[in-house]
Structures are given as structure tokens and as C-alpha cells.
Write an enzyme that holds these catalytic residues in place. Structure first.
Site, PDB file in Angstrom:
ATOM      1  CB  THR A   1      -0.840   0.225   1.026  1.00  0.00           C
ATOM      2  OG1 THR A   1      -1.973  -1.129   0.976  1.00  0.00           O
ATOM      3  CG2 THR A   1      -1.693   1.317   1.166  1.00  0.00           C
TER       4      THR A   1
ATOM      5  CG  PHE B   1       0.346   4.778   3.520  1.00  0.00           C
ATOM      6  CD1 PHE B   1       0.736   3.515   3.417  1.00  0.00           C
ATOM      7  CD2 PHE B   1      -0.796   4.937   4.230  1.00  0.00           C
ATOM      8  CE1 PHE B   1       0.188   2.477   3.950  1.00  0.00           C
ATOM      9  CE2 PHE B   1      -1.542   3.683   4.834  1.00  0.00           C
ATOM     10  CZ  PHE B   1      -0.813   2.352   4.694  1.00  0.00           C
TER      11      PHE B   1
END
Ligand code: PEP
Ligand code: MN
Length: 625
Positions: free
Chosen positions: A530, A532
Site C-alpha cells: 500500500t 501512503f
């Protein structure tokens, strides 16, 4: 031994236990583990364990069987963080210490220092007192070398590390350097160990050429027992029968050390291998094996080095190694942060100008979520992580100035973009000032007394169930219950107390709540990352600017998007992401979200922006970072 104290213990009871222990001749340390209060007692056993177990307020007593006590992980379950200059060794950011074997001159040290800093080293090394095998070779510049090191710190902002070879050098070292190194040959120089213990400066303790891990930890114990907790262990190869390398790098020491002690471990592949071409492979392996950092010998002209030239990397090789480490680190849950020093400086500057010294970054969810991890990995210990309950709340808090930064996920490698945050980026007038990518590993977590066979319900975020589908399909009888975030899921099963409840979350979430991991890595695809971004009202002044993010819309006519992309192509700007999102209230019209590998706000790209402005209806630079 460790005394585990009862949950509701009173202050008086604790004081009484402490004074009983002191009366028996023990050194007493207070600690905590997963919220439990502990007392560590070090010294010769005077009484049976039952004597201590019978004291009011004591739940149980755990003996420490190893010869090393203060260095034992039992005494200090959390990892020790050692602060040196602006770097913290032992956290989730890899610390790379680089520089020449010896300081040879001001010019040589500065030239090499500039190179290693450019490529991401956060501490500078260089010997001023060299413990050479032959008395006829270069012995180092002595105090003059230390003065040069202090100049490097002033000029480049890198903390400096150097070897101390005698207690007589202690005053000089106190004056000029940030961390003292005890070399392999001095690992069992006990007077020197006691001396660096008393100095109180961080100590870089190298493993002796033929020392066992226990002997090495006993040397650390000497330093710790003087009251100096700032000890970093460094494996630099041991003497074996193998002549093809200078020493044999004992990489297995990393997991052994991690299990036995709370002290950070750094690998020195330069002295371990003695040959330049063997340094990078071993450095990469060390990071994959869980090392907290690396010490690498680099020289701006290795062929002219006065010591250890053959094992010193050329700066360009060091740069390549750093890029490799940058890629490897997230696989094992860590980061190599190219903006480390700039960030530390920016946060310090904010503290100085705004006075309160309390910088905060908002993230979604509770302690132990991946967003929390992204926050702590990006900022280290310099910034306080502030939990929030929605993405909108994070954007609001940053806008209002309640927090200095926000950390929000933008995309996952398997499930795609988090569109809500793209919409917020458009709506709020905030800047992207950084990014961080985490590998997302999911674990099946339950009560320490529970077992996988009796699970009936599993709690987690719905997206996590999706990412663990293959594993969950093997257990169709489990009821899947949606939770706000992964850490909340763990908290809820803990509070509920049912042994048939489990959660899917990160290892940190299990640790935070004192729960057990039943099965590791249950995500279907292990390449689960992921990304960010960090948002703020203003950018870091001198932060890295490798990438930029833009939002724009074009008119609804043939070739409109193509015309904008052509501008990037003609300027040789690499596009790393292009995504479209519908514009609210304008059916079938789209905003384009673009990430570029360029600092689009630098003056040299002004013509690109001018050109883009002509070909778009709306254009916003979200930030260069
Ligand atoms: C050094 O770091 O330059 C050095 C002499 O290391 P070691 O003590 O590991 O040989
Ligand atoms: Mn050397």
C-alpha cells in the site's frame, strides 16, 4: 530475574518490593511489557525465587538464565532505540553509516562525506586512531582526524562515528564525535568497555574476530552495567578457516541477536569480506535477514586509500547499493528513507519556530493499524502519531492546523486506488509532501489461550477479507464480521474475551493488545503493498523532490488528453501513474491524477507547467516530494 507485578499493585507495595530487592544487593530496573509492570533485579542470588514470589504485589518471578542480564531481551522486551546525531538506530528505518576506513585529510573526508550523504547515508564513519596489524602502516591522524570529523558534522549535518582505542582518548572523543566505536580487536578490552560505559555516548560495539555471541553480549553487558544503555552491536565477520574472504560474515548472528537481546544490530560487510565486489551482496542479505543498519566503507578514490582501499566502495557503487536496499527494506517491514536528515531538520526547525516541540501526524484507526505503521515509519520517533476516525477528519485536522501532517493511503497494489482520498485531495487545498510504501502482511490473530481449530468468528476490515480470500475459503464455516480497521478488530476480540473469536491484522496490532499470532502471512498474494502519502499545509523546505503529483481536467475534445501527455513525453518526463476520476456534478467528465518522476515545481520545468496550463481547463500541482 524479572518480577511480574500484579495488575492492581499499589505504589506502597511497589516501593516495598524495590527496597527489599535493594536490601538484598540487587540493581533494580523498572520496565513494562504489553501494559504489564515488571521489575528487573540484577545481582547475585541471595534467596530462593519463592522468597520473592511471596512478596505482596508480585504475581510471578522469571529467572534470567543467561550470563548477560541487562542485555537480555527478557529484561527489556521492546527494541532499544539508540539516538546518534539525527538518526535513530533500532527503529523501522534502516540506518546506513558510511565513510572511509580512515580520515586521511580534510579534503578526502569531505569529498567522501558529500558522496555518501548524497546517496542517503545518515551517519559518517572514519577512523582517527587506527588499530593496524602492522606498526609500519598508516596509524591515523589522531586528534587532527577527530577535528576533521567534527567539521564534517558541521558542514554536512551527518553525525560522526569513530573508533576509540584507549581510555586516554575519552576526553577528546567527548568533544568531537557522536558515537564511539569499540573495534573488533578491543571487544574484550574490559577497561575500555568500562570507560565507554562511563562516557555515556552511544557505543558501536564490534564483534571480536573470534568471539562467540555470548562473549560479545557480555562485552555489551560491561557497557550497560556502567549505566550506558546506548549500545549498538556490529557483526563484522569472524575468523574461520576460509581464505577466500577476509573474514566470514556470520549473518545468522542477526536472528540470534534479535532473539537474545533488545540492542540493535548493524552489519559491516566491508571488514567481513575485505573485497569490494562482495560488499553489496552481503549488505543486501543483511537487510533481508533483519539487520537494523549497515556500516559501509566508501572512499571517493579507493585506489589511493591509505587503509582498506580494496574493500571500499566507489561512491557510485554505494549509490546503487542504497537503491537496492530501498527496494528490499519494505519486504521485511522496514524503510530506507532518502529524506531522513531533511525531515529531521524540518521537524526540528518547526519545533524551534513554533515553540511547543510537539509535532503531530494524523492517521486513520488505532495503534497497530498499517496507517499507524506508515506514520511511524515515515517520521520515526520525531513526530507523535494521532489516531483519527475518518479520512475526512484527517484532512480537516491538517487544514485547521490541529495536526502538522496527515498520513493517508492512496493505492494498494492488489485492490487499486482508495478513491475517497483522491476526492479529498481535490477538495482540500493541501500539499503532498512525501510518500511511503508498506508491504501489507496479514496475520490470523487470536487469544493466547485459544487455538485455530475452535475459531467461529473472524473480525477485520472488509478489504482485508478480500485480500485473504484463498485462506478464508479453506474455512467456510467461519463467520466474517466487518470492523472499522484491523487494529479495532484485535481490540474487539480482546475485549469480548471469547476464545472462538479471531481477527486478521498486523503483528504490531497483536503485540499492542497482547494477543497471539496463529498464522502468519495469510494474504493471497504476498506482493501486497500500500502506498501512503503525507499531506500538510506546506512542503518541507529542502526535502527530496523526486516525484510530483498533479490533478487536471481537459476539455471534452479529440486528443485533449493526448496533448497533455505529449508535453511530458517531449520533455522526457517519466509518467508513473495516470488515473481518471469522474468530476462530481459533471457526468462523463473526468479529472486526471498524474504522478511524474520530476520536480515539476523547479524553475527548469516552468515551461512544462505553462504549456500544461494552456491545454487544461483546471490544473493543480499537489506537491513535489
Ligand atoms: C574499522 O571499522 O575500520 C575497523 C578497524 O573495524 P574492525 O574493528 O571491525 O576490524
Ligand atoms: Mn577499515
Amino acid at each position: 530475574m524479572i518480577l511480574v507485578l500484579k495488575e492492581g499493585i499499589t505504589h506502597e507495595e511497589k516501593d516495598r518490593i524495590r527496597s527489599t530487592l535493594r536490601g538484598e544487593g540487587y540493581l533494580v530496573r523498572e520496565m513494562s511489557d504489553a501494559g504489564r509492570s515488571l521489575l528487573g533485579a540484577i545481582g547475585e542470588a541471595t534467596q530462593d525465587l519463592d522468597f520473592f514470589e511471596r512478596l505482596a504485589g508480585v504475581e510471578r518471578v522469571i529467572p534470567i538464565s543467561s550470563a548477560f542480564k541487562l542485555a537480555s531481551r527478557k529484561m527489556h522486551p521492546q527494541n532499544t532505540l539508540v539516538h546518534v546525531g539525527d538518526a535513530v538506530i533500532g527503529g523501522e528505518r534502516i540506518v546506513v553509516i558510511a565513510g572511509p576506513c580512515a580520515v586521511e585529510s580534510r579534503e578526502q573526508a569531505l569529498a567522501t562525506g558529500r558522496e555518501v550523504k548524497k546517496y542517503g547515508a545518515v551517519l559518517f564513519r572514519g577512523g582517527a586512531f587506527k588499530p593496524r596489524t602492522s606498526p609500519y602502516t598508516f596509524q591515523g591522524l589522531g586528534e587532527e582526524g577527530l577535528i576533521i570529523l567534527a567539521e564534517i558534522r558541521e558542514e554536512l549535518g551527518l553525525g560522526v562515528v569513530t573508533e576509540i582505542t584507549s581510555p586516554a582518548q575519552a576526553d577528546m572523543m567527548m568533544k568531537y564525535v557522536d558515537m564511539v566505536q569499540v573495534g573488533a580487536r578491543n571487544m574484550q578490552n574490559f577497561e575500555l568497555l568500562k570507560c565507554v560505559g562511563r562516557m555515556g555516548k552511544p557505543v558501536f560495539l564490534k564483534r571480536g574476530l573470534s568471539a562467540t555471541i555470548e562473549e560479545w553480549l557480555m562485552s555489551a553487558e560491561y557497557i550497560l552495567s556502567e549505566g550506558n544503555d546506548h549500545v549498538v552491536l556490529c557483526e563484522r565477520g569472524i575468523r574461520t578457516f576460509e581464505p577466500y574472504t577476509r573474514n566470514t560474515l556470520d549473518l545468522s548472528a542477526i536472528p540470534v541477536i534479535k532473539n537474545l537481546t533488545h540492542l540493535p544490530v548493524v552489519i559491516d560487510p566491508s571488514h567481513a569480506t575485505g573485497m569490494r565486489e562482495k560488499v553489496s551482496p552481503m549488505a543486501r542479505a543483511a537487510i533481508a535477514a533483519g539487520a537494523d543498519g549497515l556500516m559501509i566503507e566508501v572512499h571517493h578514490e579507493p585506489d589511493k586509500a591509505l587503509s582498506d582501499g580494496p574493500q571500499s566502495l566507489y561512491p557510485i557503487q554505494f549509490g546503487q547499493l542504497m537503491r537496492d536496499i530501498y527496494v528490499i527494506a519494505p519486504v521485511v517491514g522496514k524503510q530506507l528513507d532518502f529524506g531522513y536528515l531533511e525531515k529531521a531538520k524540518a521537524v526540528k526547525h518547526m519545533n524551534a519556530t513554533r515553540g511547543d516541540g510537539d509535532r503531530r501526524a494524523a492517521f486513520l484507526g488505532e495503534l497497530g493499524t498499517f496507517s499507524h505503521k506508515a506514520c511511524t515509519q515515515y517520521f520515526g520517533t520525531d513526530v507523535r502519531a494521532e489516531p483519527m476516525s475518518s479520512f475526512a477528519q484527517i484532512f480537516e485536522a491538517v487544514k485547521r492546523g490541529d495536526v502538522d501532517f496527515g498520513v493517508v493511503p492512496l493505492e494498494n497494489s492488489l485492490t487499486g486506488s482508495i478513491h475517497e482520498n483522491y476526492d479529498h485531495l481535490l477538495e482540500y487545498d493541501l500539499r503532498i509532501i512525501g510518500e511511503i510504501t508498506l508491504r501489507i502482511m496479514h496475520h490470523l490473530i487470536g487469544h493466547p489461550e485459544g487455538k485455530i481449530e475452535t475459531i467461529q468468528r473472524v473480525l477485520s476490515h472488509p478489504q482485508v477479507f478480500q485480500q485473504c480470500r484463498q485462506f478464508l475459503e479453506q474455512h467456510p464455516e467461519w463467520e466474517l464480521v466487518s470492523a472499522k480497521d484491523t487494529a479495532t478488530a484485535v481490540r474487539r476480540i480482546k475485549e469480548g474475551g471469547a476464545l472462538s473469536d479471531a481477527a486478521i491484522a498486523s503483528k504490531v496490532a497483536a503485540e499492542v493488545h497482547g494477543m497471539a499470532v496463529f498464522q502468519e502471512g495469510i494474504e493471497t498474494n504476498p506482493r501486497n503493498y500500500t502506498r501512503f502519502v503525507v499531506i500538510s499545509t506546506r512542503p518541507f523546505e529542502n526535502g527530496p523532490r523526486r516525484k510530483s503529483s498533479l490533478i487536471y481536467s481537459t476539455g471534452n475534445r479529440p486528443g485533449a488528453l493526448f496533448e497533455t501527455l505529449k508535453i511530458f513525453a517531449e520533455k522526457g518526463i517519466n509518467l508513473v501513474k495516470l488515473e481518471s476520476r469522474p468530476i462530481h456534478g459533471k457526468p462523463w467528465e473526468y479529472m486526471f491524477y498524474v504522478d511524474l518522476e520530476a520536480d515539476i515545481e523547479s524553475p527548469s520545468f516552468r515551461p512544462v507547467i505553462d504549456e500544461l496550463e494552456k491545454r487544461t481547463d483546471y490544473l493543480r500541482v499537489l506537491g513535489s516530494y
